[in-house]
Design an enzyme around this catalytic site. Structure first.
Site, PDB file in Angstrom:
ATOM      1  N   SER A   1       8.783  16.977  46.006  1.00 30.27           N
ATOM      2  CA  SER A   1       9.637  18.125  46.271  1.00 30.27           C
ATOM      3  C   SER A   1       9.900  18.883  44.973  1.00 30.27           C
ATOM      4  O   SER A   1       8.966  19.313  44.307  1.00 30.27           O
ATOM      5  CB  SER A   1      10.924  17.641  46.953  1.00 30.27           C
ATOM      6  OG  SER A   1      11.586  18.681  47.596  1.00 30.27           O
TER       7      SER A   1
ATOM      8  N   ASP B   1       6.516  18.246  58.078  1.00 32.68           N
ATOM      9  CA  ASP B   1       7.536  18.562  57.082  1.00 32.68           C
ATOM     10  C   ASP B   1       8.253  19.849  57.485  1.00 32.68           C
ATOM     11  O   ASP B   1       7.642  20.917  57.498  1.00 32.68           O
ATOM     12  CB  ASP B   1       6.884  18.731  55.707  1.00 32.68           C
ATOM     13  CG  ASP B   1       7.898  18.851  54.573  1.00 32.68           C
ATOM     14  OD1 ASP B   1       9.030  19.283  54.827  1.00 32.68           O
ATOM     15  OD2 ASP B   1       7.534  18.516  53.433  1.00 32.68           O
TER      16      ASP B   1
ATOM     17  N   HIS C   1       9.199  15.319  55.287  1.00 34.88           N
ATOM     18  CA  HIS C   1       9.453  15.585  53.875  1.00 34.88           C
ATOM     19  C   HIS C   1       9.531  14.289  53.071  1.00 34.88           C
ATOM     20  O   HIS C   1       9.182  14.255  51.899  1.00 34.88           O
ATOM     21  CB  HIS C   1      10.741  16.393  53.728  1.00 34.88           C
ATOM     22  CG  HIS C   1      10.874  17.094  52.416  1.00 34.88           C
ATOM     23  ND1 HIS C   1       9.936  18.005  51.960  1.00 34.88           N
ATOM     24  CD2 HIS C   1      11.816  17.022  51.440  1.00 34.88           C
ATOM     25  CE1 HIS C   1      10.295  18.465  50.778  1.00 34.88           C
ATOM     26  NE2 HIS C   1      11.440  17.877  50.435  1.00 34.88           N
TER      27      HIS C   1
END
Length: 284
Positions: A131, A236, A264
């Site tokens: 991320s 995601d 995610h």
């Protein structure tokens, strides 16, 4: 972006969080931890393994080595790799200082991570970035091509689109999250600091939308020379599929691996599959 996003859409994250935190307790006996002064701040880090291949783990927004990478610190091959996780400045145990989000916060995190590895005695190393940590990894690889052996990024983006802004705005107000979704971060930061820091993160990431093409690090992608694996969870909800496709196109020689059931937090939810994929890539 951190693990704890989109309230009910991440209802299954609770179990993954518990697995990660449980893992953090089971690997403690084989982990060295401490703080290292880097660029004027004391950065908390954990190190495990004795392999010849050093690897730095880069967490997501408001994340830390323990909340974000328990299964990796526990289970990545300790004979082949030396694994280092750290809490970026203002996150987790790298406080004080309080976290802020100036226009160069990804550049700052990248420099901190690289300089931490230097301070720990590693001359060349690989990066695993999730991320926001994936963005930090790309900045670090673009700025320091001679230091980075290989790189794996997932749940990451090189620019901010209007679609992304809509996603960020949807999670801005943590009071609208379920209590069980807020709890892990509130345990780390306290309810008030978490809410304030999260909102600051939303504003911090949104500021890139005002740059040409919404660039976070577009201009650095052509400078990345290390072998790069981009992993994307096809479910995601925070990172649309055009982002990994963009990275694949603009990072020379990169490859893309899709996980059909991945969200995610794919490295927590499917830790065994993820760890094997990463080990095979780093050893290739």
């Amino acid at each position: 972006m951190a693990l704890f996003l989109l309230g009910g859409r991440f209802s299954k994250c609770r179990a993954a969080i518990k697995r990660a935190m449980t893992a953090s307790h089971t690997y403690c006996s084989s982990v060295t931890s401490g703080k290292q002064k880097v660029n004027g701040v004391d950065l908390y880090y954990e190190q495990t393994g004795k392999g010849k291949h050093p690897v730095l783990l880069l967490p997501g927004a408001l994340g830390s080595t323990r909340t974000d990478f328990g299964p990796q610190l526990k289970s990545l091959n300790k004979e082949r790799f030396t694994v280092v996780g750290f809490d970026p400045r203002g996150y987790g145990r790298s406080r004080p200082p309080d976290r802020d989000f100036p226009p160069d916060f990804f550049e700052r995190d990248a420099k901190d991570g690289v300089d931490l590895m230097k301070a720990l005695g590693f001359g060349k190393f690989s990066l695993l970035g999730w991320s926001d940590g994936g963005i930090t990894a790309m900045v670090a690889a673009g700025r320091n091509p001679d230091l980075i052996s290989k790189m794996v990024v997932w749940g990451s983006n090189a620019f901010v689109s209007q679609h992304d802004l809509n996603l960020y705005d949807a999670v801005r107000d943590v009071s609208k999250w379920s209590s069980r979704m807020r709890q892990p971060m509130e345990e780390v930061y306290g309810a008030e600091v978490f809410a304030k820091t999260w909102e600051a993160w939303v504003d911090g990431i949104a500021q890139y939308a005002h740059r040409p093409e919404g660039s976070i690090c577009i201009e650095l992608l052509p400078l990345i020379t290390c072998p790069t694996l981009v992993i994307h969870g096809e479910k995601d909800p925070m990172v649309p599929s055009f982002h990994p496709q963009y990275l694949l196109k603009h990072i020379k020689g990169s490859r893309l691996h899709l996980m059909p059931e991945g969200k995610h937090n794919l490295h927590l939810r499917f830790a065994d599959e993820f760890n094997k994929l990463v080990e095979d890539f780093l050893d290739d």
